[in-house]
Scaffold this active site. Sequence first.
Site, PDB file in Angstrom:
ATOM      1  N   ARG A 175     -10.752 -12.729  -2.737  1.00 20.05           N
ATOM      2  CA  ARG A 175     -10.523 -14.028  -2.090  1.00 20.05           C
ATOM      3  C   ARG A 175     -11.138 -14.101  -0.705  1.00 20.05           C
ATOM      4  NH1 ARG A 175      -5.279 -13.433  -4.828  1.00 20.05           N
ATOM      5  NH2 ARG A 175      -4.622 -12.457  -2.900  1.00 20.05           N
ATOM      6  N   GLU A 194       0.896   1.553  -0.681  1.00 21.90           N
ATOM      7  CA  GLU A 194       2.323   1.844  -0.795  1.00 21.90           C
ATOM      8  C   GLU A 194       2.591   2.872  -1.891  1.00 21.90           C
ATOM      9  OE1 GLU A 194       6.472  -0.683  -1.345  1.00 21.90           O
ATOM     10  OE2 GLU A 194       4.598  -1.731  -1.018  1.00 21.90           O
TER      11      GLU A 194
END
Length: 171
Positions: free
Chosen positions: A58, A95
Amino acid sequence: MDLKSHIRGIPDFPKPGILFYDVSPLLAHGPAWKAAIDQLAEAVRPHKPDVLVGIESRGFLVAAPLALTLGVGFVMVRKHGKLPGDKVKHSYDLEYGTDTIEVQANAVAPGQRVVVLDDLLATGGTMAAAISLLRQIGADVRAAAFLVELTFLKGREKLDVPSLSLMAYDE
Protein backbone atom coordinates in the site's frame (compact mmCIF):
# COMPACT_ATOMS: atom_id res chain seq x y z
CA MET A 1 -12.05 18.15 3.36
CA ASP A 2 -12.53 15.64 6.17
CA LEU A 3 -10.24 12.82 5.04
CA LYS A 4 -11.10 10.68 8.07
CA SER A 5 -14.63 10.32 6.75
CA HIS A 6 -13.08 8.29 3.91
CA ILE A 7 -11.30 5.80 6.19
CA ARG A 8 -13.30 2.70 7.08
CA GLY A 9 -12.80 0.82 10.34
CA ILE A 10 -13.21 -2.94 9.93
CA PRO A 11 -13.42 -4.80 13.26
CA ASP A 12 -11.76 -8.18 13.78
CA PHE A 13 -9.59 -8.02 10.65
CA PRO A 14 -7.21 -9.66 9.98
CA LYS A 15 -7.83 -11.39 13.31
CA PRO A 16 -10.17 -11.00 16.30
CA GLY A 17 -9.55 -7.92 18.40
CA ILE A 18 -7.89 -5.90 15.62
CA LEU A 19 -9.59 -2.82 14.16
CA PHE A 20 -8.30 -2.48 10.59
CA TYR A 21 -8.17 1.05 9.16
CA ASP A 22 -9.04 0.61 5.48
CA VAL A 23 -7.84 3.35 3.11
CA SER A 24 -9.71 1.85 0.12
CA PRO A 25 -12.65 4.30 0.36
CA LEU A 26 -10.18 7.20 0.29
CA LEU A 27 -8.52 5.81 -2.83
CA ALA A 28 -11.93 5.33 -4.47
CA HIS A 29 -13.06 8.93 -3.91
CA GLY A 30 -11.33 11.12 -6.50
CA PRO A 31 -11.61 14.50 -4.74
CA ALA A 32 -10.59 13.06 -1.34
CA TRP A 33 -7.66 11.14 -2.85
CA LYS A 34 -6.45 14.27 -4.66
CA ALA A 35 -6.75 16.28 -1.43
CA ALA A 36 -4.70 13.65 0.42
CA ILE A 37 -1.94 13.68 -2.21
CA ASP A 38 -1.94 17.49 -2.26
CA GLN A 39 -1.64 17.61 1.54
CA LEU A 40 1.17 15.05 1.53
CA ALA A 41 2.96 17.03 -1.18
CA GLU A 42 2.88 20.15 1.01
CA ALA A 43 4.18 18.17 4.01
CA VAL A 44 6.93 16.34 2.09
CA ARG A 45 8.14 19.15 -0.20
CA PRO A 46 10.19 20.96 2.52
CA HIS A 47 12.36 17.81 2.87
CA LYS A 48 13.45 18.30 -0.77
CA PRO A 49 13.44 14.62 -1.76
CA ASP A 50 15.17 13.40 -4.89
CA VAL A 51 13.31 10.09 -4.62
CA LEU A 52 10.24 8.79 -2.82
CA VAL A 53 10.30 5.21 -1.58
CA GLY A 54 7.11 3.19 -1.13
CA ILE A 55 6.91 0.14 1.12
CA GLU A 56 5.08 -2.89 -0.31
CA SER A 57 2.31 -2.79 -1.11
CA ARG A 58 0.00 0.00 0.00
CA GLY A 59 2.97 2.33 0.32
CA PHE A 60 3.27 2.08 -3.48
CA LEU A 61 -0.24 3.54 -3.77
CA VAL A 62 0.84 6.59 -1.79
CA ALA A 63 4.40 7.11 -3.02
CA ALA A 64 3.85 6.70 -6.77
CA PRO A 65 1.25 9.47 -7.30
CA LEU A 66 3.05 11.70 -4.82
CA ALA A 67 6.31 11.25 -6.77
CA LEU A 68 4.49 12.35 -9.94
CA THR A 69 3.07 15.38 -8.12
CA LEU A 70 6.50 16.37 -6.81
CA GLY A 71 8.32 15.53 -10.06
CA VAL A 72 10.72 13.07 -8.42
CA GLY A 73 11.53 9.40 -8.84
CA PHE A 74 9.79 6.46 -7.19
CA VAL A 75 11.50 3.36 -5.74
CA MET A 76 9.99 0.21 -4.28
CA VAL A 77 10.96 -1.60 -1.09
CA ARG A 78 9.54 -5.10 -1.42
CA LYS A 79 9.32 -8.35 0.45
CA HIS A 80 12.14 -10.84 -0.12
CA GLY A 81 12.19 -12.48 -3.54
CA LYS A 82 9.93 -10.02 -5.40
CA LEU A 83 12.51 -7.78 -7.10
CA PRO A 84 14.76 -8.75 -10.04
CA GLY A 85 18.45 -8.04 -10.34
CA ASP A 86 20.97 -7.24 -7.66
CA LYS A 87 19.31 -6.45 -4.35
CA VAL A 88 20.22 -5.38 -0.85
CA LYS A 89 18.19 -6.96 1.93
CA HIS A 90 17.45 -6.24 5.55
CA SER A 91 15.89 -8.67 8.04
CA TYR A 92 14.02 -7.44 11.09
CA ASP A 93 12.04 -8.81 14.00
CA LEU A 94 8.28 -9.03 14.03
CA GLU A 95 6.00 -9.78 16.94
CA TYR A 96 6.13 -13.47 16.01
CA GLY A 97 9.27 -14.11 13.97
CA THR A 98 11.25 -12.20 11.37
CA ASP A 99 10.72 -10.68 7.94
CA THR A 100 13.03 -9.54 5.17
CA ILE A 101 12.65 -6.59 2.83
CA GLU A 102 14.74 -5.70 -0.22
CA VAL A 103 15.56 -2.82 -2.52
CA GLN A 104 17.37 -2.97 -5.85
CA ALA A 105 21.04 -2.25 -5.26
CA ASN A 106 21.21 0.67 -7.68
CA ALA A 107 17.74 2.13 -7.05
CA VAL A 108 18.98 5.03 -4.93
CA ALA A 109 22.33 6.71 -5.50
CA PRO A 110 24.50 7.38 -2.45
CA GLY A 111 23.58 10.74 -0.97
CA GLN A 112 20.20 11.04 -2.65
CA ARG A 113 17.58 12.63 -0.41
CA VAL A 114 14.75 10.18 0.28
CA VAL A 115 11.34 10.29 1.94
CA VAL A 116 9.83 6.88 2.72
CA LEU A 117 6.05 6.39 2.53
CA ASP A 118 3.50 3.88 3.69
CA ASP A 119 -0.24 4.03 4.09
CA LEU A 120 -0.25 3.50 7.85
CA LEU A 121 2.11 3.80 10.81
CA ALA A 122 1.35 1.23 13.49
CA THR A 123 4.23 -0.21 15.53
CA GLY A 124 6.90 1.29 13.26
CA GLY A 125 8.90 -1.90 12.71
CA THR A 126 8.59 -2.08 8.95
CA MET A 127 9.30 1.63 8.45
CA ALA A 128 12.34 1.46 10.76
CA ALA A 129 13.59 -1.54 8.76
CA ALA A 130 13.06 0.29 5.45
CA ILE A 131 14.99 3.31 6.74
CA SER A 132 17.88 1.04 7.83
CA LEU A 133 17.85 -0.73 4.46
CA LEU A 134 17.97 2.54 2.54
CA ARG A 135 20.83 3.81 4.67
CA GLN A 136 22.75 0.60 3.82
CA ILE A 137 22.79 1.72 0.18
CA GLY A 138 23.79 5.27 1.06
CA ALA A 139 20.43 7.08 0.97
CA ASP A 140 20.00 10.30 2.93
CA VAL A 141 16.64 9.49 4.53
CA ARG A 142 15.00 12.80 5.38
CA ALA A 143 11.53 11.78 6.62
CA ALA A 144 8.78 9.17 6.76
CA ALA A 145 5.21 9.98 5.74
CA PHE A 146 1.87 8.21 6.16
CA LEU A 147 -1.80 8.68 5.43
CA VAL A 148 -2.81 7.28 8.82
CA GLU A 149 -1.02 6.95 12.15
CA LEU A 150 -2.20 4.80 15.04
CA THR A 151 -0.66 6.96 17.77
CA PHE A 152 -1.53 4.55 20.59
CA LEU A 153 0.93 1.99 19.15
CA LYS A 154 3.80 4.50 19.47
CA GLY A 155 5.45 3.56 16.16
CA ARG A 156 6.85 7.07 15.78
CA GLU A 157 9.15 6.34 18.73
CA LYS A 158 11.01 3.72 16.64
CA LEU A 159 11.82 6.22 13.90
CA ASP A 160 14.80 8.54 13.96
CA VAL A 161 13.55 10.82 11.18
CA PRO A 162 10.72 13.36 11.14
CA SER A 163 7.38 11.56 10.73
CA LEU A 164 4.43 13.12 8.94
CA SER A 165 0.87 11.78 8.98
CA LEU A 166 -2.34 13.21 7.59
CA MET A 167 -4.67 11.49 10.05
CA ALA A 168 -4.16 10.12 13.54
CA TYR A 169 -6.22 7.69 15.59
CA ASP A 170 -5.70 7.57 19.34
CA GLU A 171 -7.41 4.19 19.92
